[in-house]
Design an enzyme around this catalytic site. Structure first.
Site, PDB file in Angstrom:
ATOM      1  N   PHE A 148       0.801  -1.220   0.000  1.00 32.04           N
ATOM      2  CA  PHE A 148       0.000   0.000   0.000  1.00 32.04           C
ATOM      3  C   PHE A 148       0.833   1.269   0.000  1.00 32.04           C
ATOM      4  O   PHE A 148       0.355   2.326  -0.418  1.00 32.04           O
ATOM      5  CB  PHE A 148      -0.923   0.025   1.231  1.00 32.04           C
ATOM      6  CG  PHE A 148      -0.207   0.322   2.524  1.00 32.04           C
ATOM      7  CD1 PHE A 148       0.103   1.626   2.898  1.00 32.04           C
ATOM      8  CD2 PHE A 148       0.191  -0.711   3.378  1.00 32.04           C
ATOM      9  CE1 PHE A 148       0.781   1.890   4.084  1.00 32.04           C
ATOM     10  CE2 PHE A 148       0.867  -0.448   4.557  1.00 32.04           C
ATOM     11  CZ  PHE A 148       1.160   0.857   4.916  1.00 32.04           C
ATOM     12  N   LYS A 172      -1.051  -7.818  -8.741  1.00 36.36           N
ATOM     13  CA  LYS A 172      -1.955  -7.793  -7.596  1.00 36.36           C
ATOM     14  C   LYS A 172      -1.618  -6.594  -6.707  1.00 36.36           C
ATOM     15  O   LYS A 172      -0.659  -6.615  -5.965  1.00 36.36           O
ATOM     16  CB  LYS A 172      -1.814  -9.098  -6.793  1.00 36.36           C
ATOM     17  CG  LYS A 172      -3.062  -9.454  -5.959  1.00 36.36           C
ATOM     18  CD  LYS A 172      -3.393  -8.434  -4.922  1.00 36.36           C
ATOM     19  CE  LYS A 172      -3.196  -8.904  -3.534  1.00 36.36           C
ATOM     20  NZ  LYS A 172      -3.628  -7.861  -2.537  1.00 36.36           N
ATOM     21  N   GLU A 175      -5.035  -4.308  -1.558  1.00 33.68           N
ATOM     22  CA  GLU A 175      -6.482  -4.088  -1.522  1.00 33.68           C
ATOM     23  C   GLU A 175      -6.828  -2.738  -0.897  1.00 33.68           C
ATOM     24  O   GLU A 175      -7.957  -2.262  -1.005  1.00 33.68           O
ATOM     25  CB  GLU A 175      -7.185  -5.208  -0.757  1.00 33.68           C
ATOM     26  CG  GLU A 175      -6.817  -5.356   0.703  1.00 33.68           C
ATOM     27  CD  GLU A 175      -5.591  -6.217   0.947  1.00 33.68           C
ATOM     28  OE1 GLU A 175      -5.448  -6.703   2.080  1.00 33.68           O
ATOM     29  OE2 GLU A 175      -4.788  -6.398   0.005  1.00 33.68           O
ATOM     30  N   SER A 225       5.471  -6.797   4.363  1.00 37.07           N
ATOM     31  CA  SER A 225       6.049  -7.094   5.667  1.00 37.07           C
ATOM     32  C   SER A 225       6.927  -8.337   5.595  1.00 37.07           C
ATOM     33  O   SER A 225       6.738  -9.203   4.738  1.00 37.07           O
ATOM     34  CB  SER A 225       4.943  -7.311   6.697  1.00 37.07           C
ATOM     35  OG  SER A 225       4.263  -8.534   6.454  1.00 37.07           O
ATOM     36  N   CYS A 280      10.137   1.460   3.781  1.00 35.46           N
ATOM     37  CA  CYS A 280      11.161   0.564   4.317  1.00 35.46           C
ATOM     38  C   CYS A 280      12.482   1.278   4.549  1.00 35.46           C
ATOM     39  O   CYS A 280      13.329   0.793   5.296  1.00 35.46           O
ATOM     40  CB  CYS A 280      11.357  -0.639   3.399  1.00 35.46           C
ATOM     41  SG  CYS A 280      11.968  -0.210   1.758  1.00 35.46           S
TER      42      CYS A 280
END
Length: 407
Positions: A148, A172, A175, A225, A280
């Site tokens: 995200f 992908k 969401e 993650s 990150c």
């Protein structure tokens, strides 16, 4: 009525009867759209589309594929403002941060357009009359699973490179931030990309697992993650796929007494608060060696000028806000001194938004949870040592190893 985000398969958006997942604008805490939660059937449709397109796309020359992406690069420039605003809306960044992200995506696309000059076959004469040849070939259908926190930039790590090299892709998005990628799909089609080369499958955990298990997908790229990165890597490689999985980080800044006080405080603040700490490369741990109080004082003074809702964006969700505040609560109970507290932040006109003000904790112990885990918020933990060897030991004992700086 909220906008509904559908899957993009075979060059068009496919209407689905599946359940949907709400998409929130994190700056105001309101649902702005809903995205389809894909099934294995949807993934099969995308794979079938990519498989058919691969026969056509892989026959294009490298130069022909790069030309399409040069036009795509032009379309990104034309749509810079639209894409930047979509990031602000679904991710919660400031407009400046969002624009910088799109510009980096354009730069990454430009790099991919140079593939015809970078990718060359090699011929080596290994013996008299005997040659050894190495060549680069596409591998078929690949998948990219994005997070995200950079809904436009991270996709550009994989989309241009993988497609210019002749592969077809199942993409992908998170969401939580799928809106910008729908525009990317439209721009790729507008730029001349054949239908089926790029497909978007939306959803959550179950569709990620289906991608990793699919026998028709040859490689998977993942950013997210560490916990999920490990699971994706294990599941993908168990099913004989190539996989690159990028996880979390805990970046340390070591500050010595002779550091330039203004430069160090400016840099540390930018690193810990940029994108609300949701990246990150964010520095969330400062290790002060010896007398560094002046740097800390300057840091706090400058951090107070970071205004949530103005030059500091929101975090992604209510859950993220609660998790970050939990880290701060636990550290305070364990003895850390909060010298700047961003908990409970409310922004006028955006009272339901997911904001956390810049937070600085002093006298944090390396054993504390907040010193060991990725917080992913605008939070800095300050640890103090007497010697540089002790500071290096603290950093080396971290189980993360993404980046570090020394001032």
């Amino acid at each position: 009525m909220n906008k509904r985000i559908e899957n993009f398969i075979g060059g068009k958006f496919i209407k689905s009867k599946n359940d949907t997942i709400p998409i929130y604008n994190p700056q105001v805490g309101k649902i702005i759209a809903e995205v389809v939660d894909s099934s294995n059937y949807d993934l099969d449709l995308a794979i079938e589309s990519a498989s058919s397109a691969y026969k056509i796309w892989s026959a294009y020359t490298l130069k022909e594929r790069a030309e399409i992406f040069y036009e795509f690069r032009n379309q990104l420039i034309i749509n810079l403002d639209f894409l930047s605003k979509s990031i602000v809306e679904e991710n919660g960044k400031t407009y400046g941060e969002a624009k910088a992200e799109v510009l980096k995506g354009i730069e990454l696309t430009e790099f991919a357009c140079s593939m015809p000059q970078i990718i060359n076959d090699e011929i080596q004469e290994v013996s008299k009359g005997v040659e050894c040849r190495s060549s680069h070939e596409s591998i078929g259908i690949v998948a990219s699973i994005a997070p995200f926190n950079f809904p436009i930039m991270v996709p550009m790590w994989t989309i241009p490179n993988a497609l210019i090299l002749g592969n077809c892709m199942i993409f992908k998005p998170s969401e939580q931030t799928p809106i910008g990628v729908t525009k990317i799909a439209e721009l790729l089609k507008l730029s001349g990309l054949p239908d089926g080369v790029f497909n978007v499958i939306n959803g959550n955990k179950k569709i990620v697992e289906a991608i990793c298990k699919s026998e028709d997908i040859s490689a998977v790229s993942f950013v997210g993650s560490t916990k999920i990165a490990k699971l994706v890597y294990q599941l993908s490689t168990q099913n004989l796929k190539r996989c690159i999985a990028l996880g979390g980080a805990k970046n340390h800044l070591i500050v010595l007494p002779d550091a330039d006080k203004d430069m160090a405080s400016d840099d540390i603040l930018a690193s810990m608060s940029g994108c609300s700490g949701q990246r990150c490369m964010a520095a969330s741990a400062m290790v002060g060696v010896g007398e560094v109080q002046e740097v800390i004082d300057k840091l706090v003074t400058k951090a107070k000028k970071m205004i949530p809702g103005k030059n500091l964006g929101s975090v992604i969700s209510k859950e993220a806000q609660k998790r970050i505040e939990m880290y701060i609560d636990e550290a305070e109970k364990e003895g850390a001194k909060i010298i700047l507290d961003g908990r409970g932040t409310k922004v006028k006109g955006k009272e339901n938004g997911y904001f956390i003000g810049p937070t600085i904790l002093d006298y944090v112990s390396p054993k504390m949870k907040i010193a060991q885990e990725e917080v992913f918020g605008p939070v800095l933990s300050v640890m103090r040592t007497k010697e540089i060897d002790e500071a290096i030991k603290i950093e080396n004992e971290s189980r993360y190893g993404n980046a570090s700086s020394v001032y």
